[in-house]
Design an enzyme around this catalytic site. Structure first.
Site, short mmCIF file in Angstrom:
data_model
loop_
_atom_site.label_atom_id
_atom_site.label_comp_id
_atom_site.label_asym_id
_atom_site.label_seq_id
_atom_site.Cartn_x
_atom_site.Cartn_y
_atom_site.Cartn_z
CG ASN A 7 3.96 33.64 -7.13
OD1 ASN A 7 3.06 32.85 -6.79
ND2 ASN A 7 5.38 33.02 -7.82
CG ASP A 9 3.17 30.07 -6.36
OD1 ASP A 9 2.68 29.82 -7.31
OD2 ASP A 9 4.47 30.14 -6.10
CG HIS A 10 1.76 31.92 -1.12
ND1 HIS A 10 2.04 30.84 -0.55
CD2 HIS A 10 2.81 32.79 -1.16
CE1 HIS A 10 3.35 30.81 -0.69
NE2 HIS A 10 4.03 32.11 -1.18
NE ARG A 18 -8.73 22.84 7.43
CZ ARG A 18 -9.84 23.09 8.10
NH1 ARG A 18 -11.01 23.10 7.75
NH2 ARG A 18 -9.68 23.78 9.50
CG HIS A 43 7.83 27.73 -7.95
ND1 HIS A 43 8.88 28.21 -7.25
CD2 HIS A 43 8.39 26.66 -8.48
CE1 HIS A 43 9.92 27.43 -7.02
NE2 HIS A 43 9.57 26.53 -8.00
NE ARG A 45 8.85 24.52 -3.77
CZ ARG A 45 9.94 25.51 -3.44
NH1 ARG A 45 9.57 26.83 -3.64
NH2 ARG A 45 10.98 25.01 -2.97
NE ARG A 49 7.03 23.65 -0.54
CZ ARG A 49 8.17 24.00 -0.15
NH1 ARG A 49 8.41 25.28 0.25
NH2 ARG A 49 9.22 23.61 -0.11
CD GLU A 70 8.24 31.96 -9.83
OE1 GLU A 70 8.32 31.19 -8.97
OE2 GLU A 70 8.15 33.13 -9.89
CB THR A 100 10.19 31.00 -0.34
OG1 THR A 100 9.95 31.51 -1.70
CG2 THR A 100 10.97 31.76 0.54
CB THR A 101 13.12 30.52 -4.73
OG1 THR A 101 11.77 29.84 -5.36
CG2 THR A 101 14.14 30.24 -5.76
CD GLU A 151 11.72 36.77 -11.55
OE1 GLU A 151 11.16 35.96 -12.47
OE2 GLU A 151 11.39 36.90 -10.20
CG HIS A 200 12.51 35.77 -3.64
ND1 HIS A 200 12.24 35.88 -2.50
CD2 HIS A 200 12.26 34.46 -4.00
CE1 HIS A 200 12.06 34.57 -1.96
NE2 HIS A 200 12.26 33.87 -2.99
N GLY A 201 10.30 38.77 -2.48
CA GLY A 201 10.29 39.57 -1.29
C GLY A 201 10.00 40.85 -1.52
N1 PXP Z 1 10.31 35.11 -8.37
C1 PXP Z 1 10.58 33.87 -8.40
C2 PXP Z 1 11.50 33.49 -9.46
C3 PXP Z 1 10.10 33.27 -7.19
O1 PXP Z 1 10.55 32.14 -6.91
C4 PXP Z 1 9.12 33.93 -6.47
C5 PXP Z 1 8.67 32.88 -5.36
O2 PXP Z 1 7.87 32.05 -5.84
C6 PXP Z 1 8.78 35.21 -6.70
C7 PXP Z 1 9.36 35.87 -7.74
C8 PXP Z 1 7.85 35.86 -5.81
O3 PXP Z 1 8.35 36.03 -4.60
P1 PXP Z 1 7.30 36.62 -3.32
O4 PXP Z 1 6.42 35.82 -3.18
O5 PXP Z 1 8.14 36.60 -2.31
O6 PXP Z 1 6.78 37.79 -3.85
#
Ligand code: PXP
Length: 249
Positions: A7, A9-10, A18, A43, A45, A49, A70, A100-101, A151, A200-201
Site C-alpha cells: 500500500n 498511500d504514504h 507540501r 486508498h 479517500r 488526503r 480501497e 486510518t480505517t 480482507e 491493517h497494522g
Molecule cells: N487494508 C486496508 C483495507 C486498509 O484500509 C489499510 C490502510 O489503508 C491497509 C490494509 C494497510 O494498513 P497499514 O497501512 O496499517 O499496513
C-alpha cells in the site's frame, strides 16, 4: 503461495505535505514491483488526503502486477472505479475524522448499499473484495453477496502486538486468541468459496504468525513498509517484508 500488495498511500502523504509533485506514487509502485511486490494497493479517500484521482490514472499505466483500490461504498467512488477500472476494488468503511480505517465494514447493517456497489463494480469487470473484521456473522453475510474475496482486518491483533512495554507485560494470551480469531475467520471464508486477504497494522514484527495461516493468500501492508523505506530504502523494505511473510509459511 503468499501475495504481498504494498500500500503506497504514504508516498502520496509525503507529497501532499507540501502539495508538490514528489515523491511520485507511480515511481514508488514500479520500485515495489521490481523488489517483488505482487500487487499495489491504494486508498482513494473521500477527502483525498493522500492518493489523488490522477494517481490512479498513472498507476494504471505503469503497474504490471495488479492494482487494488480501497474505497468507501459510495456512488461517487463506485463511479470513479467503473471509469478507471482497477483490477480489484476493496470496499472499506470510512469516516472523516479517522486517522486510518478503524475496522471492518458492517456488511449486515449496510447490506443494500454494499450489494449495489458490488453489482456495479462487477458489471464493469472489476473484482470486489470486502474488508471485514474476523467475525463469523460478517463473513457469512459477505459470502451471501458473492464478492470474490474478503480482507480480514488485523487491526486488533496488530494493536495488541505493538503495545509498548517489556516482554513480561506482553499480552501473549490475548495475542494468541486474536490470531485464532483470524485463523477461524479465514477458514470459514475459504469454506464459503471466498479468497482471503488480510491487512491493517501488520509489521515486520507481527506479520510472521499471520503468514502461518494457510487459508490467507494475500497481505495488504502499507505504513510499516513505507516507514522502513524512509530509513533503508523502498526496494530493501519491500524485499524484507516478503522474506518476513515467506518465513512465516
Ligand atoms: N487494508 C486496508 C483495507 C486498509 O484500509 C489499510 C490502510 O489503508 C491497509 C490494509 C494497510 O494498513 P497499514 O497501512 O496499517 O499496513
Amino acid at each position: 503461495m503468499i501475495r504481498l500488495n504494498v500500500n503506497i498511500d504514504h508516498i502520496a502523504t509525503i507529497r501532499q505535505a507540501r502539495r508538490t509533485n514528489e515523491p511520485n506514487p507511480a515511481a514508488a509502485a514500479v520500485i515495489c514491483e521490481l523488489a517483488g511486490a505482487d500487487g499495489i494497493t491504494t486508498h482513494l479517500r473521500s477527502d483525498r488526503r493522500h492518493i489523488q484521482d490522477y494517481d490512479l490514472i498513472a498507476l494504471k499505466q505503469v503497474i504490471v502486477t495488479h492494482l487494488n483500490v480501497e474505497m468507501a461504498a459510495t456512488p461517487e467512488m463506485v463511479e470513479i472505479a467503473c471509469r478507471l477500472k482497477p483490477d480489484v476494488v476493496t470496499l472499506v468503511p470510512e469516516s472523516p475524522q479517522e486517522i486510518t480505517t478503524e475496522g471492518g465494514l458492517d456488511v449486515i447493517g449496510r447490506r443494500g448499499e454494499i450489494r449495489e456497489s458490488i453489482r456495479k463494480l462487477r458489471e464493469a469487470g472489476i473484482f470486489v473484495s470486502l474488508f471485514i473484521d474476523p467475525d463469523h456473522r460478517q463473513i457469512e453475510a459477505s459470502a451471501a453477496l458473492e464478492p470474490f474475496q474478503i480482507e480480514i482486518c488485523s487491526a486488533n491483533y496488530a494493536k495488541l502486538n505493538e503495545q509498548p512495554g517489556d516482554l513480561t507485560v506482553r499480552r501473549t494470551e490475548e495475542i494468541g486468541q486474536e490470531l485464532e480469531r483470524i485463523r477461524s475467520a479465514a477458514n470459514l471464508a475459504t469454506s464459503l468459496n471466498l479468497k482471503v486477504a488480510v491487512g491493517h497494522g501488520l509489521t515486520y514484527r507481527n506479520a510472521g504468525p499471520v503468514a502461518g495461516i494457510k487459508a490467507i493468500e494475500e497481505f495488504n501492508i502499507g505504513h510499516n513498509i513505507i516507514a522502513r523505506a524512509s530509513l533503508v530504502g523502498l526496494e530493501r523494505a519491500v524485499r524484507e517484508m516478503k522474506e518476513c511473510l515467506m518465513g512465516g509459511r
